[in-house]
Design an enzyme around this catalytic site. Structure first.
Site: not given
Ligand SMILES: *Cc1c(COP(=O)(O)O)cnc(C)c1O
Length: 383
Positions: A187
């Protein structure tokens, strides 16, 4: 230049500075490595970022979404409306709390949930909405909250990809109802794994803390009670320190991502790729944090399937990804009644999308190299 002399370009790579690495070493040596002072600092910094709203950290964005639903009172018998074009965790958490996901198809231009279809999907059982800001592009927030208010629905924003994005100059997280961020390694801001939930008031923050750690509240020096069924979702101080080390760089990260996204448009617009029918993302340079750059392939005009296209990129030393296959076509969802044809835009996007490399340590030359490769493959394999 021979291809082997060029280093492999992955589709994503986190940027962690030396000060953060040293900070992590200090945490490891401090004697307190799980949730503690670093988390308190991280929560305070995130709260400041979100206009002073209460924020609590979690060990994943999936956990924040699930706890967001619980805080909103979503459970057995309730429906939650969301998009089928997301990471599967967005809708898995709806099942996790005993509720039922109801999908509304996407707008093929923005690739986000179509708000007209969202409104049509509302029933007397609808309790909440989980909008997703795919690759950091928000939906029309004014319209979204007008719909939510009119139908008395809670909103749990899946802003996993939207840290640093804005709506009309206001930060995502500084406005809205419950807002969920992910700090997964890929992210825009990372704590290795992790997430944060932005809350409305102190009562919700207390509830978030309980759900985060076994429902426990401490009273006095030696007292303890457990009055809600909580889980084990707390973030380590090692992770919190990594997240804290990212925050000072956020504005530079955003500027660099926007610059690279512009370079992608320059390299692909009007070029062989788009002439053949390659689809580009919605060109928003006001609100989006450009978490990803996703193209769509005109598979009917290519003598290659998507895997073949990605293999061709790889042969040229370029990594790529798929974000995301339509959720309702996964086996778990098919077994619960979802079928092909229900959400055609999300299905088409999921079947044709390719995520190109985009990360802060890339240069515009790297983008030019990716564009050359995409154009070349389109020329070579176009019908
Ligand atoms: C990454 C992501 C998640 C989940 O996040 P995690 O930290 O991997 O549990 C949920 N929704 C979207 C759209 C994402 O990109």
């Amino acid at each position: 230049m021979s291809q082997s002399s060029v280093p492999f370009l992955p589709f994503v790579r986190p940027e962690i500075d030396e000060e953060t690495i040293q900070g992590v070493v200090d945490v490891l040596r401090s004697g307190w490595i799980t949730t503690g002072p670093q988390n308190q600092k991280f929560e305070a910094a995130l709260s400041e970022f979100c206009g002073g709203r209460p924020v609590r950290t979690f060990n994943s964005g999936t956990a924040t979404l699930e706890i967001g639903l619980r805080i909103a009172g979503v459970g057995e018998g309730d429906e939650v409306i969301t998009t089928p074009a997301s990471w599967v965790s967005t809708s898995n958490v709806i099942y996790e709390v005993g509720a039922t996901p109801v999908f509304a198809d996407i707008d093929p231009v923005t690739r986000n949930i179509d708000l007209d279809l969202l409104e049509k999907a509302i029933t007397p059982r609808t309790k909440a909405i989980i909008p997703v800001y795919l690759s950091g592009l928000p939906v029309d927030m004014d319209r979204l909250y007008a719909i939510a208010r009119a139908h008395k629905l809670r909103v749990i924003e899946d802003a996993a990809q939207a840290f640093g994005s804005t709506w009309n100059g206001k930060r995502i997280g500084a406005i809205g109802d419950l807002v969920s961020f992910s700090f997964h390694a890929n992210k825009n801001l990372t704590s290795i794994e992790g997430g944060a939930l932005v809350l409305n008031d102190e009562a919700e923050a207390v509830l978030a803390q309980k759900y985060r750690l076994q429902g426990i509240t401490r009273t006095g020096f030696d007292g303890m009670d457990c009055d809600v069924l909580g889980g084990k979702y707390n973030l380590t101080d090692v992770s919190a320190r990594v997240g804290l080390g990212q925050l000072p760089h956020l504005e530079r990260f955003l500027a660099q991502r926007r610059k690279l996204a512009r370079a992608y448009f320059a390299g692909l617009e009007g070029a062989p790729a788009t002439q053949l029918g390659v689809g580009l993302p919605f060109a928003d340079f006001d609100n989006s944090n450009w978490h990803m750059f996703q193209i769509t392939l005109p598979l009917d005009k290519l003598n290659l399937d998507r895997a073949g296209f990605m293999a061709q990129l790889k042969e040229r030393g370029i990594g790529s990804g798929v974000h995301y296959p339509a959720i309702h076509l996964f086996s778990l969802y098919r077994a619960r009644g979802f079928k092909e044809g229900m959400f055609p835009h999300a299905e088409r996007f999921g079947a044709t999308t390719v995520t190109l490399p985009l990360f802060t340590q890339m240069s515009e030359d790297d983008v030019a190299r990716v564009c050359r490769a995409v154009n070349e493959i389109c020329e070579q394999y176009g019908k």
